[in-house]
Design a protein around this motif. Structure first.
Motif, PDB file in Angstrom:
ATOM      1  N   PRO A   1       0.903  -1.295  -0.113  1.00 26.06           N
ATOM      2  CA  PRO A   1      -0.046  -0.058   0.112  1.00 26.06           C
ATOM      3  C   PRO A   1       0.879   1.179  -0.098  1.00 26.06           C
ATOM      4  N   MET A   2       1.963   1.332   0.629  1.00 26.55           N
ATOM      5  CA  MET A   2       2.961   2.452   0.469  1.00 26.55           C
ATOM      6  C   MET A   2       3.254   2.706  -1.017  1.00 26.55           C
ATOM      7  N   VAL A   3       3.534   1.681  -1.850  1.00 29.14           N
ATOM      8  CA  VAL A   3       3.855   2.247  -2.929  1.00 29.14           C
ATOM      9  C   VAL A   3       2.749   2.573  -3.667  1.00 29.14           C
ATOM     10  N   TRP A   4       1.509   1.989  -3.663  1.00 28.27           N
ATOM     11  CA  TRP A   4       0.310   2.661  -4.148  1.00 28.27           C
ATOM     12  C   TRP A   4       0.209   4.220  -3.962  1.00 28.27           C
TER      13      TRP A   4
ATOM     14  N   ALA B   1       2.273  10.510  -7.449  1.00 27.93           N
ATOM     15  CA  ALA B   1       2.898  10.749  -8.994  1.00 27.93           C
ATOM     16  C   ALA B   1       1.659  11.004 -10.129  1.00 27.93           C
ATOM     17  N   GLY B   2       0.590  10.209  -9.944  1.00 24.84           N
ATOM     18  CA  GLY B   2      -0.332  10.580 -10.830  1.00 24.84           C
ATOM     19  C   GLY B   2      -1.177  12.038 -10.559  1.00 24.84           C
ATOM     20  N   LEU B   3      -1.268  12.337  -9.332  1.00 34.20           N
ATOM     21  CA  LEU B   3      -1.688  13.672  -8.970  1.00 34.20           C
ATOM     22  C   LEU B   3      -0.931  14.881  -9.488  1.00 34.20           C
ATOM     23  N   SER B   4       0.381  14.655  -9.338  1.00 38.90           N
ATOM     24  CA  SER B   4       1.537  15.403 -10.055  1.00 38.90           C
ATOM     25  C   SER B   4       1.141  15.439 -11.461  1.00 38.90           C
ATOM     26  N   ALA B   5       1.091  14.535 -12.002  1.00 39.84           N
ATOM     27  CA  ALA B   5       0.964  14.371 -13.410  1.00 39.84           C
ATOM     28  C   ALA B   5      -0.243  15.528 -13.814  1.00 39.84           C
ATOM     29  N   VAL B   6      -1.452  15.125 -13.361  1.00 36.98           N
ATOM     30  CA  VAL B   6      -2.768  15.722 -13.540  1.00 36.98           C
ATOM     31  C   VAL B   6      -2.658  17.174 -13.317  1.00 36.98           C
TER      32      VAL B   6
END
Length: 193
Positions: free
Chosen positions: A75-78, A84-89
Motif C-alpha cells: 500500500p505504501m507504493v500505491w 505521482a498521478g496527482l502530480s501529472a494531472v
C-alpha cells in the motif's frame, strides 16, 4: 528459474529463424519494406546473445517484474503511485490554463489597434468587401485602388514582348471570388479540374 538454467543459444537462434520465416511471408504479402522491418526485428535475439547483452536484459526484466509485484502488494507504493498521478494531472491542468491565458491575452492585443501602427496616423480602418484597409490620412488625396499613386514606383516599366508581372497592387486586394477564379485558372492551366 535462473539465467544459467536456460539454453540461450538454441532459444535465440530459434526465435531468429521463426522471425526470418515470418518476415519472408510478410514480405510476400505486404511488400519489401514490411519484410525488411521484420528481418530487422528477427535479428535482435541472436544479436543480443552474440553481444552478451542477454544477462543485462535478464536483470532488467527481473527488476521490472519485482517492481510490479511489489506495487501490487504494497500500500505504501500505491500511495506513491497516487501522488505521482496527482502530480501529472496538476502539470497537465496548469499547462492548459497557462496556454489558454496566453491565447486570450494574445487575441485581446490583436483586436485592439496598435498605438504606433498603420491605423494611428490614418484614424482607424474601414471594413469592406475586400477586407480591412486603413483609412486615408487627413489631407491626402483619395487613392484609386485600380491605379497606384504617382511616384510610388510600384509599377515597373514593361518590356516589349514580356508577359505582365502580375496584377497591380490595388487589384491584389480583390474579393475572395477573384481569388478562387485565379486558383481555378491555375488548375485549368495544369490540366486539373
Amino acid at each position: 528459474m535462473s539465467f544459467e538454467q536456460i539454453a540461450w543459444l538454441p532459444l535465440c537462434a530459434g526465435l531468429t529463424g521463426v522471425g526470418l520465416l515470418l518476415s519472408f511471408l510478410g514480405m510476400r504479402r505486404r511488400g519489401v519494406l514490411a519484410g525488411l522491418r521484420g528481418v530487422a526485428w528477427s535479428l535482435l535475439p541472436l544479436a543480443a546473445y552474440l553481444t552478451g547483452a542477454l544477462p543485462t536484459l535478464w536483470r532488467i526484466g527481473t527488476a521490472i517484474v519485482g517492481f510490479v509485484t511489489g506495487v501490487a502488494l504494497n500500500p505504501m507504493v500505491w500511495a506513491g503511485v497516487a501522488l505521482a498521478g496527482l502530480s501529472a494531472v496538476l502539470f497537465v491542468v496548469t499547462g492548459a490554463v497557462r496556454g489558454r491565458r496566453l491565447r486570450t491575452s494574445g487575441a485581446g492585443r490583436g483586436a485592439e489597434a496598435p498605438a504606433g501602427g498603420a491605423g494611428a496616423g490614418g484614424g482607424g480602418a474601414v471594413q469592406g468587401s475586400s477586407g480591412t484597409r486603413p483609412l486615408p490620412r487627413p489631407g491626402a488625396a483619395p487613392a484609386d485602388p485600380a491605379r497606384p499613386a504617382a511616384g510610388s514606383g510600384t509599377q515597373p516599366m514593361a518590356r516589349p514582348g514580356a508577359k505582365p508581372a502580375g496584377k497591380p497592387a490595388g487589384k491584389r486586394a480583390a474579393s475572395s471570388d477573384d481569388d478562387f477564379s485565379e486558383i481555378e485558372d491555375i488548375l485549368k492551366r495544369r490540366g486539373i479540374g
